[in-house]
Design a protein around this motif. Structure first.
Motif, PDB file in Angstrom:
ATOM      1  N   GLY A  74       9.272 -51.965 215.120  1.00  0.00           N
ATOM      2  CA  GLY A  74       9.350 -50.509 215.166  1.00  0.00           C
ATOM      3  C   GLY A  74       7.981 -49.962 215.534  1.00  0.00           C
ATOM      4  O   GLY A  74       6.954 -50.505 215.114  1.00  0.00           O
ATOM      5  N   LYS A  82      13.527 -52.203 217.787  1.00  0.00           N
ATOM      6  CA  LYS A  82      14.488 -51.429 216.999  1.00  0.00           C
ATOM      7  C   LYS A  82      14.411 -49.939 217.307  1.00  0.00           C
ATOM      8  O   LYS A  82      15.406 -49.226 217.190  1.00  0.00           O
ATOM      9  CB  LYS A  82      14.235 -51.672 215.503  1.00  0.00           C
ATOM     10  N   SER A  90      11.381 -46.403 218.487  1.00  0.00           N
ATOM     11  CA  SER A  90      10.024 -45.878 218.555  1.00  0.00           C
ATOM     12  C   SER A  90      10.067 -44.371 218.363  1.00  0.00           C
ATOM     13  O   SER A  90      11.075 -43.714 218.645  1.00  0.00           O
ATOM     14  CB  SER A  90       9.380 -46.215 219.903  1.00  0.00           C
ATOM     15  N   ALA A  94       6.483 -46.979 210.361  1.00  0.00           N
ATOM     16  CA  ALA A  94       7.326 -47.352 211.513  1.00  0.00           C
ATOM     17  C   ALA A  94       8.241 -48.504 211.148  1.00  0.00           C
ATOM     18  O   ALA A  94       9.426 -48.527 211.517  1.00  0.00           O
ATOM     19  CB  ALA A  94       6.432 -47.734 212.699  1.00  0.00           C
ATOM     20  N   ARG A  95       7.707 -49.439 210.401  1.00  0.00           N
ATOM     21  CA  ARG A  95       8.521 -50.579 209.975  1.00  0.00           C
ATOM     22  C   ARG A  95       9.682 -50.118 209.105  1.00  0.00           C
ATOM     23  O   ARG A  95      10.833 -50.539 209.275  1.00  0.00           O
ATOM     24  CB  ARG A  95       7.633 -51.559 209.218  1.00  0.00           C
ATOM     25  N   PHE A 131      12.461 -47.784 211.010  1.00  0.00           N
ATOM     26  CA  PHE A 131      13.419 -48.465 211.880  1.00  0.00           C
ATOM     27  C   PHE A 131      13.972 -49.748 211.264  1.00  0.00           C
ATOM     28  O   PHE A 131      14.651 -50.513 211.948  1.00  0.00           O
ATOM     29  CB  PHE A 131      12.757 -48.779 213.227  1.00  0.00           C
ATOM     30  N   ALA A 162      12.591 -52.517 210.502  1.00  0.00           N
ATOM     31  CA  ALA A 162      12.141 -53.617 211.358  1.00  0.00           C
ATOM     32  C   ALA A 162      11.299 -54.598 210.557  1.00  0.00           C
ATOM     33  O   ALA A 162      10.782 -54.280 209.480  1.00  0.00           O
ATOM     34  CB  ALA A 162      11.336 -53.069 212.529  1.00  0.00           C
ATOM     35  N   GLY A 190       5.823 -53.491 212.013  1.00  0.00           N
ATOM     36  CA  GLY A 190       5.507 -52.132 212.427  1.00  0.00           C
ATOM     37  C   GLY A 190       4.241 -52.124 213.265  1.00  0.00           C
ATOM     38  O   GLY A 190       3.272 -52.818 212.957  1.00  0.00           O
TER      39      GLY A 190
END
Length: 411
Positions: free
Chosen positions: A274, A299, A301, A338-339, A342, A344, A347
């Motif tokens: 992500g 995944k 952005s 971000a991780r 999404f 994910a 990140g």
């Protein structure tokens, strides 16, 4: 063997199209041991075109032209070669039937103007074109060869690989040229020049240095009578470069790109990614999305232009209050966010000060890149004193190369 390349088309001289054919052909000819001595661009003017072709034919062993093989009145490459050779063009029935068949398969009759694409002169044979209506010409007279190719790169590439490269190689069998491109990041062009000064004195292999969007490239070119001998010349030079520069500074070779290496590594490790960007405006995710297999690992952005939206996307407001929005601490927390955002495995985040920023502290053009995976979090920073587009591109490259190093060390 020496060669000349002629790119044909008024649109090239008007700046409406960029001539990529010349650079492609020059690089391919070098691999075949053919020395390119001249590159010419000429308009569709019949007098100027004939002059350019006659001059090239007389002074070069091999002349390659691109463009001017279409059916319209300003496509005059065939006519110019015929005039230079002093020969008449005649319609070849087999070529004409083939051409009519191409149009029939498309569901409409062939226009009369296309008949010129089925012509030859006595000194020429056709070069098959499986991706267009215009066959190429291989015209040979008095020990000199002119090869006429269509203008569209999508037609030139298969024509070159399938027919022309093997045919030219057969005429120049005892010269082999191999190249090795080592791609570096984090050391300046001047710094590498100083570190490798003795290697730049070598004539065979020749070592060149080039500044590119993804760092500084070192290209070694060796000439020998066989590929094996040429590679034997390259190997000690590459080993010395790696010893002096250090493996950490060399991120790839030859056709490697930051995106291709990142994509391959994520897929190999079975990880998803992500991304959160404040500095690169979506370029980072866009470049990575173009890589093969990106759907397997990317995944999602998010691009954030307003710092106030960081908190809304999961970045810790206390870290923002304590450190601000452009520093390694915030980059690391953006990577965590971000991780999580999404769902994910990894990140990746980037923030910083663009050249357009105002009322900020710290040097403009500085980025901070964060990485997060499991309990591991890391960051790196870079400064890119260049134009806006190049700045974003350099930062994107830095982020992907940093991600590769993080994944290799943390996971």
């Amino acid at each position: 063997m020496n060669a000349e390349i002629i790119s044909i088309g008024t649109e090239l001289l008007m700046g409406e199209l960029v001539d990529t054919n010349s650079s492609f052909l020059a690089s391919e000819l070098a691999k075949l041991g053919v020395e390119v001595r001249w590159v010419t661009k000429v308009s569709d003017d019949p007098t100027l075109l004939r002059e350019a072709i006659e001059r090239a034919w007389k002074r070069s062993d091999l002349t390659l032209t691109s463009g001017g093989l279409g059916p319209t009145s300003d496509d005059l490459t065939r006519e110019s070669i015929a005039a230079a050779f002093g020969e008449e063009m005649t319609v070849q029935e087999d070529l004409l039937e083939h051409l009519k068949g191409l149009f029939a398969n498309r569901g409409f009759p062939m226009p009369e103007t296309n008949i010129k694409q089925a012509t030859l002169i006595p000194s020429a044979v056709t070069v098959p074109n499986d991706h267009g209506t215009a066959p190429g010409w291989w015209a040979e007279k008095d020990g000199h060869v002119i090869v006429a190719m269509p203008g569209p790169p999508r037609e030139i590439l298969p024509m070159w690989e399938n027919t022309l490269a093997p045919k030219i190689k057969a005429r120049n069998p005892n010269v082999c040229i191999v190249t090795r491109n080592l791609k570096t990041f984090g050391i300046s062009e001047g710094g590498l020049d100083e570190m490798l000064s003795t290697l730049f004195l070598s004539e065979n292999p020749y070592l060149g240095i080039y500044s590119k969007q993804d760092g500084i490239h070192l290209r070694a070119i060796a000439t020998a009578s066989s590929d094996e001998e040429a590679w034997a010349l390259i190997q000690p030079v590459e080993s010395e470069i790696r010893r002096v520069v250090g493996e950490d500074a060399i991120w790839g070779t030859d056709d490697d790109t930051p995106e291709s290496l990142t994509s391959a590594l994520l897929q190999k490790k079975g990880l998803t990614l992500g991304i959160m960007e404040c500095f690169t405006g979506g370029l980072l995710a866009s470049n990575l999305a173009e890589s093969e297999g990106s759907r397997m690992f990317l995944k999602g952005s998010v691009v954030i232009h307003d710092d106030e939206l960081l908190g809304a996307h999961g970045v810790d407001s206390e870290i923002i209050t304590r450190h601000g929005t452009t520093n390694p601490h915030i980059a690391e927390d953006m990577a965590r966010a971000a991780r999580k955002l999404f769902n994910a495995d990894v990140g990746l985040a980037i923030t910083g000060l663009s050249e357009e920023a105002t009322d900020v502290s710290g040097p403009l053009g500085t980025s901070h890149i964060g990485f997060a995976a499991g309990d591991q979090v890391s960051s790196t920073s870079g400064h890119y004193p260049t134009s806006r587009l190049r700045l974003r591109s350099r930062a994107s490259t830095h982020a992907l190369l940093g991600l590769i190093r993080f994944l290799n060390s943390a996971l």
